[in-house]
Every structure is written in structure tokens, then in C-alpha cells.
Design a protein around this motif. Structure first.
Motif, PDB file in Angstrom:
ATOM      1  N   ALA A   1       0.853  -1.204   0.000  1.00 44.96           N
ATOM      2  CA  ALA A   1       0.000   0.000   0.000  1.00 44.96           C
ATOM      3  C   ALA A   1       0.887   1.252   0.000  1.00 44.96           C
ATOM      4  N   ILE A   2       1.948   1.232   0.798  1.00 46.67           N
ATOM      5  CA  ILE A   2       2.851   2.402   0.866  1.00 46.67           C
ATOM      6  C   ILE A   2       3.471   2.644  -0.506  1.00 46.67           C
ATOM      7  N   ALA A   3       3.940   1.550  -1.124  1.00 45.91           N
ATOM      8  CA  ALA A   3       4.575   1.722  -2.442  1.00 45.91           C
ATOM      9  C   ALA A   3       3.592   2.348  -3.419  1.00 45.91           C
ATOM     10  N   LEU A   4       2.341   1.902  -3.322  1.00 44.79           N
ATOM     11  CA  LEU A   4       1.308   2.402  -4.240  1.00 44.79           C
ATOM     12  C   LEU A   4       1.048   3.885  -3.991  1.00 44.79           C
ATOM     13  N   ILE A   5       0.864   4.227  -2.702  1.00 44.25           N
ATOM     14  CA  ILE A   5       0.503   5.607  -2.370  1.00 44.25           C
ATOM     15  C   ILE A   5       1.656   6.549  -2.715  1.00 44.25           C
ATOM     16  N   THR A   6       2.867   6.163  -2.304  1.00 44.08           N
ATOM     17  CA  THR A   6       3.997   7.068  -2.582  1.00 44.08           C
ATOM     18  C   THR A   6       4.211   7.169  -4.092  1.00 44.08           C
ATOM     19  N   GLY A   7       3.995   6.065  -4.822  1.00 39.30           N
ATOM     20  CA  GLY A   7       4.150   6.123  -6.277  1.00 39.30           C
ATOM     21  C   GLY A   7       3.150   7.095  -6.874  1.00 39.30           C
ATOM     22  N   ALA A   8       1.919   7.042  -6.356  1.00 41.06           N
ATOM     23  CA  ALA A   8       0.878   7.935  -6.892  1.00 41.06           C
ATOM     24  C   ALA A   8       1.233   9.394  -6.568  1.00 41.06           C
ATOM     25  N   ILE A   9       1.644   9.639  -5.320  1.00 40.22           N
ATOM     26  CA  ILE A   9       1.997  11.028  -4.931  1.00 40.22           C
ATOM     27  C   ILE A   9       3.152  11.521  -5.787  1.00 40.22           C
ATOM     28  N   TRP A  10       4.085  10.658  -6.034  1.00 44.65           N
ATOM     29  CA  TRP A  10       5.255  11.022  -6.842  1.00 44.65           C
ATOM     30  C   TRP A  10       4.810  11.314  -8.284  1.00 44.65           C
ATOM     31  N   GLY A  11       3.772  10.634  -8.736  1.00 42.98           N
ATOM     32  CA  GLY A  11       3.316  10.835 -10.113  1.00 42.98           C
ATOM     33  C   GLY A  11       2.810  12.258 -10.346  1.00 42.98           C
ATOM     34  N   LYS A  12       2.245  12.859  -9.278  1.00 41.93           N
ATOM     35  CA  LYS A  12       1.626  14.193  -9.462  1.00 41.93           C
ATOM     36  C   LYS A  12       2.641  15.192 -10.006  1.00 41.93           C
ATOM     37  N   PRO A  13       3.765  15.453  -9.330  1.00 41.45           N
ATOM     38  CA  PRO A  13       4.690  16.450  -9.904  1.00 41.45           C
ATOM     39  C   PRO A  13       5.328  15.967 -11.198  1.00 41.45           C
ATOM     40  N   THR A  14       5.445  14.656 -11.373  1.00 41.54           N
ATOM     41  CA  THR A  14       6.191  14.166 -12.557  1.00 41.54           C
ATOM     42  C   THR A  14       5.284  14.095 -13.772  1.00 41.54           C
ATOM     43  N   TRP A  15       4.095  13.488 -13.600  1.00 40.03           N
ATOM     44  CA  TRP A  15       3.246  13.318 -14.797  1.00 40.03           C
ATOM     45  C   TRP A  15       2.009  14.209 -14.746  1.00 40.03           C
ATOM     46  N   GLY A  16       1.832  14.928 -13.626  1.00 37.30           N
ATOM     47  CA  GLY A  16       0.691  15.829 -13.579  1.00 37.30           C
ATOM     48  C   GLY A  16      -0.564  15.179 -13.045  1.00 37.30           C
ATOM     49  N   THR A  17      -0.600  13.838 -12.908  1.00 35.18           N
ATOM     50  CA  THR A  17      -1.834  13.254 -12.318  1.00 35.18           C
ATOM     51  C   THR A  17      -1.416  12.265 -11.247  1.00 35.18           C
ATOM     52  N   TYR A  18      -2.346  11.972 -10.339  1.00 37.10           N
ATOM     53  CA  TYR A  18      -1.986  11.047  -9.270  1.00 37.10           C
ATOM     54  C   TYR A  18      -1.894   9.620  -9.794  1.00 37.10           C
ATOM     55  N   TRP A  19      -2.814   9.254 -10.711  1.00 39.17           N
ATOM     56  CA  TRP A  19      -2.800   7.843 -11.106  1.00 39.17           C
ATOM     57  C   TRP A  19      -2.533   7.720 -12.603  1.00 39.17           C
ATOM     58  N   VAL A  20      -1.476   6.992 -12.901  1.00 39.89           N
ATOM     59  CA  VAL A  20      -1.185   6.734 -14.320  1.00 39.89           C
ATOM     60  C   VAL A  20      -1.083   5.222 -14.453  1.00 39.89           C
ATOM     61  N   TRP A  21      -1.702   4.620 -15.463  1.00 37.63           N
ATOM     62  CA  TRP A  21      -1.643   3.160 -15.586  1.00 37.63           C
ATOM     63  C   TRP A  21      -0.260   2.751 -16.064  1.00 37.63           C
ATOM     64  N   ASP A  22       0.704   3.120 -15.225  1.00 36.43           N
ATOM     65  CA  ASP A  22       2.101   2.775 -15.543  1.00 36.43           C
ATOM     66  C   ASP A  22       2.344   1.332 -15.122  1.00 36.43           C
ATOM     67  N   ALA A  23       3.189   0.641 -15.847  1.00 31.07           N
ATOM     68  CA  ALA A  23       3.377  -0.798 -15.617  1.00 31.07           C
ATOM     69  C   ALA A  23       3.705  -1.065 -14.155  1.00 31.07           C
ATOM     70  N   ARG A  24       4.639  -0.279 -13.588  1.00 31.49           N
ATOM     71  CA  ARG A  24       5.082  -0.630 -12.216  1.00 31.49           C
ATOM     72  C   ARG A  24       3.972  -0.375 -11.222  1.00 31.49           C
ATOM     73  N   LEU A  25       3.271   0.767 -11.387  1.00 31.49           N
ATOM     74  CA  LEU A  25       2.197   1.059 -10.429  1.00 31.49           C
ATOM     75  C   LEU A  25       1.110  -0.007 -10.533  1.00 31.49           C
ATOM     76  N   THR A  26       0.791  -0.420 -11.765  1.00 30.18           N
ATOM     77  CA  THR A  26      -0.288  -1.404 -11.940  1.00 30.18           C
ATOM     78  C   THR A  26       0.114  -2.731 -11.309  1.00 30.18           C
ATOM     79  N   SER A  27       1.361  -3.165 -11.549  1.00 33.60           N
ATOM     80  CA  SER A  27       1.712  -4.478 -10.972  1.00 33.60           C
ATOM     81  C   SER A  27       1.783  -4.357  -9.448  1.00 33.60           C
TER      82      SER A  27
END
Lengths: 62, 247, 224, 221
Positions: B109-135
Motif C-alpha cells: 500500500a505504501i509503495a502504491l501511495i507514494t508512487g501515486a503522490i510522486w506521479g503528481k509532480p512528474t506526470w501531472g496526475t496522481y494515477w497513471v496506468w504505468d506498468a510498475r504502479l499497476t503491478s
């Protein structure tokens, strides 16, 4: 120390909110988890002692 | 070499031996784990240089990557414990699965949440169907599956064995799921911006990352040992040796 | 208590070995000890009754013997087949608490499926007389849904006539049976014991003084 | 020997309870019919999502139908006879998986191209959809059977089963729907169908062993 001052460290150049929220949530989750584990351990230890006492009581009674 | 291994296996396989020696080990392991983790994280947060592309938002990596790899390692460990439990019917194996699952799920869960938070400044959205986040999301589902099964079966030993089988089946699938998600990603988006290539990291960033990874693994080990001790106390509460040890 | 292991059995004559041997069998269920230190040896030609109040663990003991229930301490061994390196389950006939019939299927189809599980092809010439003997002549092709509980139990018990297995593990065989059904089964059990079989059944009904029993009394065990 | 007998028994059982065959089929068609209502009836949009919709619907239909695989046998006590029997439990489990796929999975596969057509799936993709499902649904049944064998004794089995099994369905869904999507764009699909076939063979050989272990565990073993 990479940052000039403590404020800069908190700000982290407009990314501070993200970094600190990520670490905050992670810390809360881990802390919660460890707290639950400790509570469960204490409860289990109590059970063992209570069970031993109950068994002692039965032994004396019979 | 082989004798020591089998001796170890039999020793640590008995709940009584495990309980006593983990009791000795834990008082040392806890401070070491916390220390390593704090050093790694503080170093990464405060002293590591900023990333030329992402500025400081990359510092989330010092919790995201360790959590993700620990979650994966935890699941593989559960699979191995499950296999041992099923093939050699070792009592400790079921107990280990019950000990690993909770913290593994938290780490996923932590990996997921921190990945999503990290996505915001990098990709502009919290959730991106990126391979690593999805797996990682599917990893969390696998953990929840083991959890749900353990709670659904009343008898603790039967629940342990059912969870063992599910972990073994899950581990085989975790590899397939990872590759199919990777392929699925290339089918739909082409390769996205790699967040930060681990190998391409300069040494000042890599050092704190490795230390915080070690910290998370040690921390994981401590919680597993503690939960295993709790489970032993629950299952062996009527046994005599436990009373002496706890007196 | 001689403990039989494959190596130790090399010398002894196979037929002298007991069929079943348990060494300090212990089983508990959600914190209650069902039985402990159960040392029990059964040889062929005997009928054993597993007795005890409700919830004493009769069914659990039967399931342990049949290899269904694995959560127990102590040993359950079948020394004779251990010596011959055989899978003891080839010699078991286990009838569980429930009749084990699928209501949509007819007795014939149910029995054919059961016997196929044991690997031996049983032709109808053996099934029809067995069902007739149990008073089920004419019901062979009627879906079991239309049979009464007693008749369903009789269909299950027909296996005692159809299959030739050494060890019979019967969990509450007499439930739902009427008077002559009970006597029918009793005679069959005696007959099986007479020609060298071993019968272990759990029930409150002890139909013969020659029947030995294992009494489970909430933890204590009495083997007589 | 017990393989043929179990197969025959399952066919006879299903014949006596036709609902078990028809319900998954209705469910499959209804779920697919929901999407044009829910999303939009426009052909260009539907044709893009068609492979995914058909595959997800098939996956859910298989999941629902597989839930009853062992339940009736468990309640009737017939499952105990299977566990006690000396013959290897692998064989009846394999027979049950195959019989169950023949009775519930195959009808889905036969209806799928029709549903694909309903969703304006391009012509050249419907054959790949059919082949993909033909290879995929037995894999789904086999993996689902593993989950069912673990939850057969549990009361709230349905939801629990979905939670256990859906993550394991992802690879089949990804490659199955991906193959149909590839075909819709005219790309070659042999490789993807080969992967589906590999998954099928792997699951048909390994799943029965896991199902046998699961049944023993959930019956107290």
C-alpha cells in the motif's frame, strides 16, 4: 546538507508538500502496523498467563 | 555445509526453538533496523543532491522503491514458506505466512501511495496506468486475497495451510502478472518516461537508497519475527514450555 | 508398546501384524481436547464401536482414520500394509456422516461413480442384487431425490455388499434406518468380521457384546 | 478409469440441472449488453472497447459459474468419497475442470463472435476473439477451480473467490483482449495466441494438483 536553511529543507523547492505527505502517510501506516503487532503480542502473552492461572485453579480445585 | 543447513532448518522449524532465539535476537535487531532506516531516509532527504530534471520530488524514491521491493520479496518469502509448509508440513511455515502477510500488505500500500503522490509532480496526475504502479496494485490485491482467505477460515491451522497453497499459486503468478503488465503497457502507450533508472543513478543518490532499502528489510524482519512470536503464543498457549519462558 | 516401522517389520510374519495401530493419538478442536493418549490396536476379525456423547469427537476420529483429517498429534499406522509397502487406502471402505449421494443421480449412477473412484470396474450384475438385498429392488433408476433418508442410507450401505474391502470405517451407519434395516446391517458386519475383516463404526448402538469399543469421554479415552 | 466415469457423471449431472449451463450464458450476454447502454452506442467507440468488454464479461461469467464446481458435492458428502479413494485425486479434479469447461465455458466461446459483432468489432478480429476465448476460458476455469477448492467450506465463498482469483486472471485477460485488439488493427496475432496456448497447457497440467491439495486442506487435511 544540501539545503541552505531549514525552511528551504521544508519547502524543497515547491515539492515539499508531495515529499512530506508521502513520508507522512508511510510513517503513519508503518507505525499503525507496528502498534497493532505490539498490542496483539501483549494480548497473546496475557492469554497464556490467564490460561495458566485458570489451569492452576482447576488443578487445586480437583 | 549441508549438515548445518538441515540442522538450522530443524532448529528453526520448531516453534519452541524459534521462540527462544527470536527472543534473544529481537532486542538487537529493532534498534539496528530503526537506525539504518533513519540514516537512509535522512541522508536521502536532506543530504542527497537534487535531481536535475525533477528537482526534489524524486526524494520520494527513498521510501517508494524500498517499500515496493520489500513487498515483492515478502510475497516471494510467503510463497517459499507456503511451499515448505505444504511439502514438509512444517508448523512454523504456516506461522511465518501469518507473520509476513500484514506488513507485506502495508508495504505494498505504501509503495502504491507514494508512487501515486510522486506521479503528481512528474506526470501531472496522481494515477497513471504505468506498468510498475499497476503491478504494485495487483500485488496489493494478491496480499489482500491471502488476508481474506486467512480470516474466512475459522480453524487457524487450516487457514494457515490454505494460505500456504494460495501463496504458492500466487508466487508463480506474480512473475507472469509482472511480465504481462509490462507487455500490456508497451501495447498501449509505448515506453513512458522512466521515472528514475536505478542503475543510472549517481552514487550520492544510490548510497542512501541502498541503506534505506536495507533499513526497510531489517524493519520487515523485525515485525515478522514479532508477529511470528505472537502467533506461536496463540497456538501453543497450553504448552508447558511456554509458561516457563514467559514466567 | 512395540512401535512398528517399516525396517522393524522385516522379520515378522505379515499376517501376525495388527491392521490398525495408533500411538498416543491426540486431537483438540477449538480449544477442547477431544481425546488424548489414545493407544489402540485392532486386528482383523474384530468389530469396534467408537462411542461417546455428542460432540465427543467420534466423527473426527473416524475422519482421522480415513485420512481426511490431518490436524492431530501422535501416530496412526496400518502396520500390515506398511510392511507390504501398500497404500492402506486401497483396503478402506469409508461411509461418512452424510450419505454421499447426489440427488440428481440415480442410485445406479452414484454407485458406479463411487466404485470408479476405487479403480475397480463393477458390473451391474453385482449392483442389482446388492440393492435388492437392501429392499431397493425397482429403485435402481429412480433419482435419489425421490428416495427417503432411510433409503438413501441403504443405497450408501449397499457398498458393503458391492465392494470387497478389508477395513470398514462407518460413521453412524445406523442413522435413519428402520428396525429390520439395522438387523440387516448388523448381520452383514458380523459376517464381514467372521471372514477376517475389520469393522470400525461410530454409533450409540452397541449390537453385540463381542463388540469392543473405544469410548471418548471429553478428553479421557477408554479402550475395552 | 475414474476420469471417464467422472466426466460422464458431470455431463449427466449438468443435463439434469440445465440451469447450470444456461445461467452463465445469460449473464455473459447481459453484461455485454450493458456496455452500449452505459458507455455509448456509437460504433467507432464500441469497436475499440469491444475486445476488452467481451473478455471481461467472459471472465466474470466463468468466475461465477466455477463457484458451484464442488459446492454440491461438498454438501452431499460425495467430495469425501473422492478424497478417501485410493486413486490419485488429480484425475477426478482434471475431469471435473474439463467437464465444467465443456458445459459452461464452451457455450460462452461459441456466442462470443456474435456479441463481438453486436459491439461493431471489426470483421478480421472476430476469429481471433473466438480463438483467444477458446484457449483462454479453460485456463480461467482451471485457475478458478484452485480458488474454489480453497473456499469450498467457507460460507461467504462468492466474494472471497473473486478476491482470490481475479488478480490471477490478469495475464489471461491482458493477452486475450490484447490479441483481439491487435487483430482489429490488422497486426499479426500468432505470438499472442501462442502465449495463451502456453498458459492453457501450464494451467491444465498444474491446476488439478493444486485443486487436489486445496480440497484436502479445506476438508480438514
Amino acid at each position: 546538507m544540501h539545503f541552505e536553511s531549514f525552511e528551504a529543507f521544508l519547502q524543497m523547492g515547491k515539492h515539499g508538500a508531495y515529499v512530506w505527505s508521502a513520508y507522512g502517510i508511510s510513517f503513519v501506516l508503518v507505525g499503525l502496523n507496528v502498534a497493532l503487532a505490539v498490542r496483539a503480542q501483549r494480548q497473546a502473552k496475557e492469554d497464556v498467563k490467564r490460561f495458566a492461572r485458570r489451569e492452576m485453579a482447576d488443578a487445586n480445585k480437583s | 555445509m549441508w549438515q548445518t543447513l538441515t540442522r538450522w532448518y530443524h532448529q528453526w522449524g520448531s516453534p519452541r526453538y524459534f521462540f527462544q532465539y527470536s527472543g534473544v535476537l529481537l532486542p538487537w535487531l529493532w534498534p539496528l533496523a530503526v537506525l539504518t532506516l533513519v540514516v537512509g531516509v535522512v541522508w536521502g532527504l536532506a543530504f542527497a543532491p537534487a535531481d536535475y530534471q525533477q528537482g526534489n520530488s524524486y526524494r520520494i524514491i527513498f521510501i517508494h522503491v524500498p517499500a515496493a521491493s520489500a513487498a515483492l520479496l515478502g510475497y516471494i518469502a510467503m510463497g517459499v514458506a507456503g511451499l515448505v509448509g505444504l511439502v514438509w508440513r512444517m508448523k512454523m511455515a504456516d506461522i511465518m505466512i501469518k507473520a509476513i502477510a500484514p506488513f507485506g500488505a502495508v508495504l505494498a500500500a505504501i509503495a502504491l501511495i507514494t508512487g501515486a503522490i510522486w506521479g503528481k509532480p512528474t506526470w501531472g496526475t496522481y494515477w497513471v496506468w504505468d506498468a510498475r504502479l499497476t503491478s504494485m496494485l495487483l500485488m496489493l490485491f494478491l496480499y489482500l486475497g491471502v488476508f481474506a482467505l486467512m480470516n474466512a477460515i475459522p480453524d487457524p491451522r487450516q487457514a494457515g495451510r490454505a494460505a500456504s497453497l494460495l501463496s504458492v499459486v500466487g508466487v508463480i503468478n506474480v512473475v507472469i502478472v509482472k511480465y504481462s503488465v509490462e507487455w500490456w503497457q508497451s501495447l498501449h502507450q509505448g515506453s513512458t518516461l522512466k521515472v528514475v533508472g536505478e542503475s543510472a543513478m549517481p552514487s550520492e543518490m544510490l548510497a542512501p537508497l541502498l541503506i534505506s532499502m536495507l533499513g526497510i528489510y531489517l524493519f520487515f524482519a523485525c515485525t515478522v519475527l514479532m508477529r511470528a512470536r505472537t502467533e506461536i503464543m496463540v497456538r501453543e498457549r497450553k504448552s508447558q514450555w511456554l509458561r516457563e519462558v514467559l514466567r | 508398546m512395540a512401535c512398528y516401522t517399516a525396517a522393524a517389520l522385516k522379520g515378522t510374519l505379515v499376517t501376525e501384524l495388527p491392521l490398525l495401530e495408533t500411538t498416543d493419538l491426540y486431537c483438540e478442536r477449538d480449544d477442547r481436547v477431544l481425546f488424548s493418549a489414545l493407544n489402540w490396536r485392532a486386528v482383523d476379525g474384530e468389530i469396534w464401536q467408537v462411542a461417546g456423547v455428542n460432540g465427543a469427537g467420534k466423527t473426527t476420529l473416524m475422519r482421522i482414520l480415513a485420512g481426511l483429517h490431518g490436524f492431530f498429534d501422535g501416530e496412526v499406522r496400518w502396520p500390515r500394509w506398511l510392511a507390504q509397502q501398500q497404500d492402506p487406502r486401497q483396503h478402506f471402505l469409508y461411509l461418512g456422516h452424510k450419505a454421499g449421494l447426489r440427488d440428481e443421480l440415480t442410485p445406479l449412477e452414484n454407485i458406479r461413480w463411487w466404485t470408479s473412484l476405487h479403480g475397480d470396474t463393477v458390473d451391474d450384475a453385482k449392483i442389482f442384487p446388492a440393492l435388492a438385498c437392501l429392499g431397493l429392488a425397482g429403485y435402481e433408476t429412480v433419482p435419489c431425490a425421490q428416495l427417503s433418508a432411510g433409503q438413501k442410507r441403504r443405497v450408501a450401505l449397499s457398498l458393503l455388499w458391492i465392494m470387497n474391502k478389508v477395513v470398514w470405517l462407518l460413521d453412524e451407519p445406523f442413522t435413519a434406518l428402520d428396525a429390520d434395516g439395522v438387523t440387516l446391517i448388523e448381520n452383514r458386519l458380523r459376517e464381514h468380521a467372521a471372514n477376517g475383516g475389520l469393522v470400525i463404526y461410530s454409533s450409540h448402538h452397541r449390537f453385540d457384546d463381542a463388540v469392543r469399543h473405544v469410548r471418548l469421554a471429553l478428553g479421557e479415552v477408554e479402550v475395552a | 478409469m475414474s476420469f471417464r466415469a467422472t466426466l460422464k457423471r458431470e455431463v449427466v449431472l449438468a443435463w439434469r440441472r440445465p440451469a447450470e449451463i444456461i445461467n452463465p450464458l445469460f449473464f455473459f450476454v447481459m453484461v455485454v449488453a450493458m456496455f452500449p447502454l452505459g458507455v455509448s452506442p456509437k460504433a467507432d467507440l464500441l469497436s475499440v472497447i469491444a475486445p476488452g468488454v467481451v473478455w471481461v464479461a467472459a471472465l466474470l461469467a466463468v468466475l461465477l459459474s466455477v463457484e458451484g464446481l464442488f459446492r454440491n458435492d461438498f454438501e452431499a458428502g460425495a467430495l469425501e468419497q473422492m478424497l478417501v479413494a485410493p486413486t490419485n485425486l488429480y484425475v477426478p479434479c482434471l475431469a471435473k475442470i474439463i467437464a465444467h469447461w465443456l458445459l459452461t465455458g464452451l457455450p460462452l466461446v461459441l456466442v462470443a463472435p456474435l456479441l463481438g459483432y453486436m459491439l461493431h468489432l471489426p470483421e478480421q478480429a472476430s476469429m481471433t476473439l473466438f480463438l483467444g476465448l477458446l484457449l483462454g476460458t479453460p485456463t480461467l476455469t482451471a485457475i478458478g477451480a484452485i480458488g474454489v477448492s480453497l473456499t469450498v467450506g467457507v460460507r461467504s465463498g462468492g466474494i472471497l473467490l473473486a478476491l482470490l482469483i481475479l488478480p490471477l486472471y490478469v495475464p489471461v485477460l491482458v493477452f486475450g483482449a490484447g490479441a483481439a485488439a491487435y487483430a482489429a488493427n490488422g497486426a499479426p496475432v500468432e505470438g499472442l495466441l501462442a502465449i495463451l496456448a502456453a498458459m492453457l497447457l501450464a494451467s491444465l497440467t498444474l491446476a488439478p494438483a493444486a485443486v487436489a491439495a486445496g480440497l484436502r486442506i479445506s476438508n480438514g487435511g
